[in-house]
Write a protein that holds these residues in place. Structure first.
Motif, short mmCIF file in Angstrom:
data_model
loop_
_atom_site.label_atom_id
_atom_site.label_comp_id
_atom_site.label_asym_id
_atom_site.label_seq_id
_atom_site.Cartn_x
_atom_site.Cartn_y
_atom_site.Cartn_z
N VAL A 187 0.84 -1.21 0.00
CA VAL A 187 0.00 0.00 0.00
C VAL A 187 0.87 1.26 0.00
N ALA A 188 1.80 1.33 0.94
CA ALA A 188 2.68 2.50 1.04
C ALA A 188 3.50 2.68 -0.22
N SER A 189 4.00 1.58 -0.77
CA SER A 189 4.83 1.66 -1.96
C SER A 189 4.08 2.30 -3.12
N ARG A 190 2.86 1.86 -3.34
CA ARG A 190 2.07 2.38 -4.45
C ARG A 190 1.71 3.85 -4.24
N VAL A 191 1.28 4.18 -3.03
CA VAL A 191 0.87 5.56 -2.75
C VAL A 191 2.04 6.53 -2.90
N VAL A 192 3.17 6.17 -2.33
CA VAL A 192 4.35 7.04 -2.40
C VAL A 192 4.81 7.23 -3.83
N GLN A 193 4.87 6.13 -4.59
CA GLN A 193 5.29 6.22 -5.99
C GLN A 193 4.38 7.14 -6.79
N LYS A 194 3.08 6.95 -6.66
CA LYS A 194 2.11 7.76 -7.40
C LYS A 194 2.15 9.23 -6.96
N ALA A 195 2.19 9.44 -5.65
CA ALA A 195 2.14 10.81 -5.13
C ALA A 195 3.38 11.61 -5.51
N VAL A 196 4.55 11.03 -5.30
CA VAL A 196 5.80 11.75 -5.59
C VAL A 196 5.97 11.97 -7.09
N THR A 197 5.69 10.94 -7.88
CA THR A 197 5.82 11.07 -9.34
C THR A 197 4.88 12.13 -9.89
N GLY A 198 3.63 12.09 -9.45
CA GLY A 198 2.66 13.08 -9.92
C GLY A 198 3.08 14.49 -9.55
N PHE A 199 3.56 14.66 -8.34
CA PHE A 199 3.97 15.99 -7.88
C PHE A 199 5.20 16.49 -8.63
N MET A 200 6.21 15.64 -8.75
CA MET A 200 7.46 16.06 -9.39
C MET A 200 7.30 16.32 -10.89
N ASN A 201 6.33 15.66 -11.51
CA ASN A 201 6.09 15.87 -12.94
C ASN A 201 5.15 17.03 -13.22
N ASN A 202 4.57 17.57 -12.18
CA ASN A 202 3.66 18.71 -12.32
C ASN A 202 4.47 20.02 -12.32
N LYS A 203 4.50 20.70 -13.43
CA LYS A 203 5.29 21.93 -13.53
C LYS A 203 4.66 23.11 -12.79
N ASN A 204 3.38 22.96 -12.46
CA ASN A 204 2.71 24.07 -11.77
C ASN A 204 1.80 23.54 -10.66
N PRO A 205 2.38 22.95 -9.61
CA PRO A 205 1.55 22.43 -8.50
C PRO A 205 0.86 23.58 -7.77
N LYS A 206 -0.28 23.31 -7.21
CA LYS A 206 -1.05 24.34 -6.52
C LYS A 206 -0.66 24.48 -5.05
N LYS A 207 0.07 23.49 -4.54
CA LYS A 207 0.51 23.50 -3.16
C LYS A 207 1.70 22.55 -3.02
N PRO A 208 2.41 22.61 -1.89
CA PRO A 208 3.50 21.66 -1.66
C PRO A 208 2.96 20.24 -1.52
N LEU A 209 3.83 19.26 -1.70
CA LEU A 209 3.43 17.88 -1.46
C LEU A 209 3.57 17.61 0.04
N VAL A 210 2.50 17.09 0.64
CA VAL A 210 2.50 16.81 2.08
C VAL A 210 2.09 15.35 2.28
N LEU A 211 3.03 14.55 2.81
CA LEU A 211 2.78 13.14 3.07
C LEU A 211 2.91 12.88 4.57
N SER A 212 2.00 12.10 5.12
CA SER A 212 2.06 11.74 6.53
C SER A 212 2.15 10.21 6.60
N LEU A 213 3.32 9.71 7.02
CA LEU A 213 3.58 8.27 7.05
C LEU A 213 3.34 7.72 8.45
N HIS A 214 2.53 6.66 8.53
CA HIS A 214 2.12 6.14 9.84
C HIS A 214 2.33 4.63 9.94
N GLY A 215 2.72 4.18 11.13
CA GLY A 215 2.90 2.75 11.39
C GLY A 215 3.87 2.53 12.51
#
Length: 332
Positions: free
Chosen positions: A76-104
């Motif tokens: 679960v974590a692997s998929r979410v992190v990969q998708k979230a970071v890739t989407g954010f880094m490939n976005n040339k005009n993000p509307k806000k910073p990327l904020v991830l909260s990792l729990h466990g």
């Protein structure tokens, strides 16, 4: 003799001084000065880390491979992190910073994932001067100084994002942070184009916490008792209740925080408790990392001597893979 940067630099200055003799003195001095300054900057930028594409370049494939091959038991974590970071880094005009909260629970891979993200964004990895890590018990120990901490933290974030918009901030032990402290950076995580001339939209904020571990473990245990494969667990089975439990946890630094209330956390990433088979994988990887020949018998013996819970079923490792390195020193 092997050429050095200094050799090339001196050679360039000498050639420049000969070439510009055809010009009048004032122009000559000015042109040589510009040439020396330009070369000096190039040499400096080559040797020392800068906030540019030479030192900061996202490797999407590298992150995907690292998560797949090095992170065990966390589909679960692997998929979410990969998708979230890739989407954010490939976005040339993000509307806000990327904020991830990792729990466990401890030893499940939260810090390790932060490291993998860093290694695939920054050339220097965790040693990058653009990564800023805070540990609650070390950096914010005294409740009586919380107002000072707020002021210092705001200045630190603003100053470093001003210096490099693509900065990363990692907050460890969020479950031990004084409630209310993290809210001081709420404006920097919001949807503002800029604040006082500074844009925070390229920055990355990662929170690490043990809070919510009970809920995550219960879901994993319920799946096990129902005879269901843990790989069937999906984000939607965990995230809604996880965010609520963290928000209402009075012992957590995210207790009633505006970061959750205003929906500024992009993903609550659950890290599942690790089973015996995952500990074996950690052990084999650790032996290889130590330069040893992976030995299944040694790792098996080490893994069997660890503490597992619940007491009756003994399914999950009490400390995940956190103590594997030290344990292997004893068994090898």
């Amino acid at each position: 003799m092997k050429a050095t940067y200094k050799t090339y630099f001196v050679y360039y200055v000498l050639i420049s001084s000969v070439f510009v003799n055809a010009f009048e003195p004032i122009s000559t001095t000015f042109m040589v000065g510009l040439g020396v300054a330009a070369v000096g900057r190039k040499i400096y930028n080559y040797v020392y880390e800068n906030c540019d594409s030479k030192w900061i370049a996202f490797n999407s494939t590298g992150l995907e491979v690292a998560l797949d091959r090095k992170l065990f038991g966390q589909h679960v974590a692997s998929r979410v992190v990969q998708k979230a970071v890739t989407g954010f880094m490939n976005n040339k005009n993000p509307k806000k910073p990327l904020v991830l909260s990792l729990h466990g629970w401890t030893g499940t891979g939260k810090n390790f994932v932060s490291q993998l993200i860093a290694e695939n964004v920054y050339k220097e990895g965790m040693a990058s001067s653009f990564i800023h890590q805070f540990v609650s018990t070390a950096h914010f120990p005294h409740l009586s100084q919380i107002e000072d901490y707020k002021s210092q933290l705001q200045q630190w974030v603003k100053g470093n994002v001003t210096n490099c918009p693509r900065s990363m901030f990692i907050f460890d032990e969020m479950d031990k942070m004084h409630p209310g402290l993290i809210d001081c950076i709420k404006p920097y995580l919001d949807y503002y184009e800029n604040l006082d001339g500074v844009s925070y939209r390229q920055a990355i904020f990662i929170f690490l916490s043990n809070a919510g571990g009970e809920h995550i473990t219960q879901v994993a245990l319920d799946f096990w008792k129902a005879g269901r494969d843990r790989e069937e667990i999906q984000l939607h089975d965990l995230e809604p209740a996880l965010s609520l439990s963290v928000f209402n946890n009075k012992k957590s630094g995210l207790w009633h925080t505006s970061l959750i209330d205003k929906n500024l956390v992009d993903f609550f990433v659950p890290f599942l408790p690790l089973e015996f088979r995952h500990v074996l994988l950690c052990g084999m990887a650790e032996m290889a990392a130590k330069g040893l020949e992976p030995d299944q018998d040694v790792v098996d013996q080490m893994a069997r001597d660890l503490v597992y819970f619940p007491k009756s079923e003994k399914i999950f490792s009490g400390k995940g893979c956190k103590t594997i390195g030290g344990k292997l020193d004893y068994y090898t």
